[in-house]
Scaffold this motif. Structure first.
Motif, PDB file in Angstrom:
ATOM      1  N   ASN A   8     -28.833  48.012   6.925  1.00 61.57           N
ATOM      2  CA  ASN A   8     -29.237  49.174   6.117  1.00 61.57           C
ATOM      3  C   ASN A   8     -29.304  48.888   4.614  1.00 61.57           C
ATOM      4  OD1 ASN A   8     -29.273  50.792   8.502  1.00 61.57           O
ATOM      5  ND2 ASN A   8     -27.051  50.974   8.352  1.00 61.57           N
ATOM      6  N   LEU A   9     -29.949  47.778   4.257  1.00 59.50           N
ATOM      7  CA  LEU A   9     -30.085  47.421   2.837  1.00 59.50           C
ATOM      8  C   LEU A   9     -31.150  48.283   2.170  1.00 59.50           C
ATOM      9  CD1 LEU A   9     -30.053  43.513   2.572  1.00 59.50           C
ATOM     10  CD2 LEU A   9     -28.177  45.109   2.252  1.00 59.50           C
ATOM     11  N   THR A  10     -30.823  48.781   0.979  1.00 58.63           N
ATOM     12  CA  THR A  10     -31.769  49.539   0.162  1.00 58.63           C
ATOM     13  C   THR A  10     -31.715  48.996  -1.257  1.00 58.63           C
ATOM     14  OG1 THR A  10     -31.547  51.553   1.481  1.00 58.63           O
ATOM     15  CG2 THR A  10     -32.357  51.819  -0.769  1.00 58.63           C
ATOM     16  N   LYS A  11     -32.896  48.853  -1.885  1.00 56.18           N
ATOM     17  CA  LYS A  11     -32.939  48.384  -3.268  1.00 56.18           C
ATOM     18  C   LYS A  11     -34.095  49.054  -3.998  1.00 56.18           C
ATOM     19  CE  LYS A  11     -31.803  45.836  -6.830  1.00 56.18           C
ATOM     20  NZ  LYS A  11     -30.516  46.045  -7.534  1.00 56.18           N
ATOM     21  N   SER A  12     -33.783  49.607  -5.178  1.00 57.27           N
ATOM     22  CA  SER A  12     -34.798  50.254  -6.016  1.00 57.27           C
ATOM     23  C   SER A  12     -34.688  49.740  -7.437  1.00 57.27           C
ATOM     24  CB  SER A  12     -34.606  51.773  -6.024  1.00 57.27           C
ATOM     25  OG  SER A  12     -34.630  52.308  -4.728  1.00 57.27           O
ATOM     26  N   LYS A  20     -35.973  50.007   2.075  1.00 55.65           N
ATOM     27  CA  LYS A  20     -35.036  51.093   2.376  1.00 55.65           C
ATOM     28  C   LYS A  20     -34.488  50.935   3.793  1.00 55.65           C
ATOM     29  CE  LYS A  20     -34.691  56.139   2.317  1.00 55.65           C
ATOM     30  NZ  LYS A  20     -35.441  57.409   2.118  1.00 55.65           N
ATOM     31  N   ASP A  21     -33.158  50.843   3.888  1.00 58.37           N
ATOM     32  CA  ASP A  21     -32.443  50.793   5.182  1.00 58.37           C
ATOM     33  C   ASP A  21     -32.970  49.689   6.103  1.00 58.37           C
ATOM     34  OD1 ASP A  21     -30.818  52.923   4.465  1.00 58.37           O
ATOM     35  OD2 ASP A  21     -32.204  54.424   5.257  1.00 58.37           O
ATOM     36  N   ILE A  22     -33.168  48.489   5.552  1.00 57.88           N
ATOM     37  CA  ILE A  22     -33.632  47.382   6.401  1.00 57.88           C
ATOM     38  C   ILE A  22     -32.431  46.602   6.942  1.00 57.88           C
ATOM     39  CG2 ILE A  22     -35.813  47.189   5.142  1.00 57.88           C
ATOM     40  CD1 ILE A  22     -34.730  44.626   3.842  1.00 57.88           C
ATOM     41  N   ASN A 229     -40.319  48.878   4.463  1.00 54.97           N
ATOM     42  CA  ASN A 229     -39.731  48.515   5.751  1.00 54.97           C
ATOM     43  C   ASN A 229     -39.773  46.994   5.957  1.00 54.97           C
ATOM     44  OD1 ASN A 229     -39.189  51.194   6.721  1.00 54.97           O
ATOM     45  ND2 ASN A 229     -41.391  51.431   7.046  1.00 54.97           N
ATOM     46  N   LEU A 230     -39.029  46.547   6.966  1.00 55.11           N
ATOM     47  CA  LEU A 230     -39.053  45.140   7.373  1.00 55.11           C
ATOM     48  C   LEU A 230     -39.403  45.085   8.857  1.00 55.11           C
ATOM     49  CD1 LEU A 230     -38.385  42.150   6.516  1.00 55.11           C
ATOM     50  CD2 LEU A 230     -36.126  42.538   7.492  1.00 55.11           C
ATOM     51  N   TYR A 231     -40.499  44.396   9.187  1.00 53.39           N
ATOM     52  CA  TYR A 231     -40.939  44.262  10.571  1.00 53.39           C
ATOM     53  C   TYR A 231     -40.756  42.809  11.000  1.00 53.39           C
ATOM     54  CZ  TYR A 231     -43.262  48.666   9.403  1.00 53.39           C
ATOM     55  OH  TYR A 231     -43.520  49.944   8.975  1.00 53.39           O
TER      56      TYR A 231
END
Length: 629
Positions: A8-12, A20-22, A229-231
């Motif tokens: 759940n990594l988030t970075k801005s 967000k939430d990867i 997102n991360l796919y």
């Protein structure tokens, strides 16, 4: 063995959310490539894994038994150190053992000498120095006494790459190797050597690269960063493209359903009274979620435009008997070439062979020693160099482009606004109104590229345009260049890019020799490999030196060749039967590649071409061996 776990990594940065939430995991032996548009957070994610950045939320757990090593775009070094001294700054026990061993050679302290020898044995450092020099040699770094401050940017990067590979080799513990665009500033031979090295090495790798052949050869997992997102995709670049297409089709279907529901719910929202029950409050919340999905922008600007290019006259560009040297180094010798309308020429060769010099000569930036150049009166050059973009620090992206013109002309009498043209090159509205100084390095390269194209030249000259460009931008650029009706010269080490765009090769083969080859880059490489193999097998072997001494007369040994065995005869017959079939198959695949634009099919055909070419080369070598018998 698990190396890294992220949840759940988030970075801005300000209002811009990178991801967000990867969540993801990296296990021992994984070889992962990250694919994303510049500015999506690739480099930030790498820095978080290195501990140089902190995520806004979420957790990253790195196994305490592994080391994380980064090969970054920015190289930190002391310019006063020699290359040898820079290599020896590695912080590892094998390197320390090697340094102490060298000191012990000049020491009279028996205890120190014994400890140095024991450490060399304990840390398996005996072969390390030779391996270090071999890696440097493969990367064309031979003068180890040269100071780092005297090297070019490309040479510094190659030395840093050698240091990193040595460090990975020296450390016998578990290592996660992170590489950010490692193929930039490497010529094709170096890229292929690095490709082979990483493919065979038993390492765990996280890689950012725009080189699709390199990616396919080295990695078997692709991480796609898009829309925060991360796919995750297991398999080749072609598999990733297929999965991405399926996901986007599914998303389009979801948006269509949401749009239908949104229209119905919008009527209800407009009719409903101000007094809201708990039940209606729940429905209102659901309405806003539906609205968010319905208004998702999935449009991918397809570059199918009829450009109004500046008119090309009958005379394009002609070089006649050009000579150019720098001191004793001969770059061009009696070189002549006449460029044709719409011709797309690729220039290849080793670093320092004279490719950029030729581009400068063509545009009048560099004087030549002898010869003549005739340039058509209507020619308008657009030059994308490696020097980078010049801009005012506080200038906005949209204003920078509007300085050229408010609109870009189309042949049908219509035009594109500066903002629309920026969107074609993946600059969203928010980024268009941001200062150029806030863009990432890759985004600045993309803006520089777009700045050249927006001036609407009819003769494009690109010097390494793919360095630091992301794959989505490369796709847009390739589509643009395939439709471009003017003349084009490209200097690039990106094999995939060259295969898609150019139909003619000028190959700098050394000592002023430039070979004119009709075909794409892979076809040139195959032809060159066959010629080199034939030359190697037909080169005369040196006569042994005869020692003149008195010796008893010995009956001469018969020089008659032995006969082929039955098995060898059958093998020769099979090869002679199958070689024409393979050549026909290869020609068919090349024809399909030249007319194919679908990435999935291109990747599949490229893989087939590589397999067929390797088999054909193997047959040719074996045929020569059997012929000698």
């Amino acid at each position: 063995m698990n190396y890294v776990s992220a949840e759940n990594l988030t970075k801005s940065y300000g209002i811009k959310v990178l991801f967000k939430d990867i969540s993801f995991h990296i296990n021992e032996g994984d070889k992962i490539a990250i694919v994303a548009k510049n500015g999506s957070g690739k480099s930030t994610l790498l820095k978080i894994l290195m501990g140089k950045e902190i995520a806004d939320s979420g957790t990253v757990v790195i196994n305490k038994d592994i080391q994380v090593v980064l090969f970054d775009q920015e190289i930190d070094y002391n310019p006063e150190l020699t290359i040898d001294e820079f290599m020896m700054t590695l912080d590892s026990e094998p390197i320390l053992a090697l340094k102490n061993y060298h000191k012990s050679l000049h020491s009279t302290d028996d205890a120190f000498i014994e400890k140095a020898l024991n450490d060399m044995e304990a840390h398996k450092a005996w072969d390390l120095e030779n391996e270090m020099k071999q890696i440097l040699s493969q990367l064309k770094i031979t003068d180890l006494d040269a100071k780092m401050g005297t090297l070019s940017g490309g040479q510094v990067k190659r030395v840093a790459l050698a240091k990193l590979l040595t460090e990975t080799r020296a450390e016998h513990k578990h290592t996660l190797l992170i590489m950010d665009e490692p193929t930039n500033h490497l010529d094709v031979e170096m890229v292929e050597w690095l490709e082979n090295y990483l493919t065979k090495a038993k390492i765990t790798l996280l890689l950012v690269t725009h080189d699709r052949y390199f990616l396919d050869s080295v990695c078997d997992i692709i991480w796609e960063m898009e829309d925060q997102n991360l796919y995750l995709h297991n398999g080749s670049y072609a598999t990733y493209l297929e999965n991405k297409m399926i996901r986007e089709d599914n998303m389009s279907a979801t948006i269509d359903k949401a749009n239908n529901l949104y229209r119905k719910e919008l009527e209800w929202m407009r009719r409903q009274p101000k007094a809201r029950t708990t039940k209606s409050k729940s429905r209102i919340d659901a309405f806003y979620e539906t609205e968010k999905v319905a208004k998702t922008d999935t449009s991918k600007q397809a570059l199918e435009l009829d450009f109004e290019m500046k008119r090309l006259g009958n005379k394009i560009l002609e070089l006649k008997n050009i000579d150019k040297s720098f001191g004793d180094k001969l770059l061009l010798k009696d070189f002549s070439y006449q460029f044709q309308r719409g011709e797309k020429v690729g220039i290849v060769g080793k670093n320092g062979a004279g490719k950029s010099t030729l581009l400068n000569i063509i545009q009048g930036y560099e004087k030549f020693d002898k010869g003549d150049i005739e340039t058509g009166e209507t020619i308008s050059f657009g030059y994308f160099s490696q020097k980078g973009l010049k801009y005012k620090e506080d200038e906005r992206v949209i204003d920078f482009i509007k300085e050229i013109a408010e609109f870009y002309p189309l042949a049908n009498g219509k035009s594109l606004s500066a903002s629309q043209f920026l969107r074609l090159f993946l600059f969203d509205d928010q980024t268009q109104y941001s200062p150029i100084s806030k863009l990432s390095g890759g985004e600045k390269r993309r803006l520089h590229l777009m700045y050249i194209l927006y001036q609407n030249p009819n003769f494009l000259i690109f010097d390494e345009p793919t360095n630091d460009l992301d794959l989505p931008t490369l796709t847009v650029l390739e589509n643009f260049l395939q439709q471009f009706q003017g003349s084009l010269i490209i200097v690039s080490h990106d094999r995939y890019f060259m295969d898609r765009i150019v139909d003619h090769i000028l190959a700098f083969e050394g000592n002023g020799k430039i070979r004119d080859f009709t075909g794409n880059f892979s076809e040139y490489r195959e032809a060159k490999s066959r010629e080199d193999a034939m030359e190697k097998n037909t080169a005369p072997k040196p006569e042994p030196v005869k020692e003149i001494i008195a010796t008893p007369e010995v009956p001469p040994v018969s020089s008659k060749k032995r006969k082929m065995t039955f098995k060898e005869q059958r093998e020769l017959e099979t090869i002679e039967k199958e070689m024409p079939e393979l050549e026909q198959q290869r020609s068919k695949i090349m024809g399909q590649l030249n007319n194919e634009t679908d990435y999935e099919k291109v990747a599949k055909l490229s893989a087939e071409l590589e397999t067929v070419s390797e088999k054909l080369e193997e047959y040719e070598m074996r045929w020569l061996e059997l012929q000698e018998i």
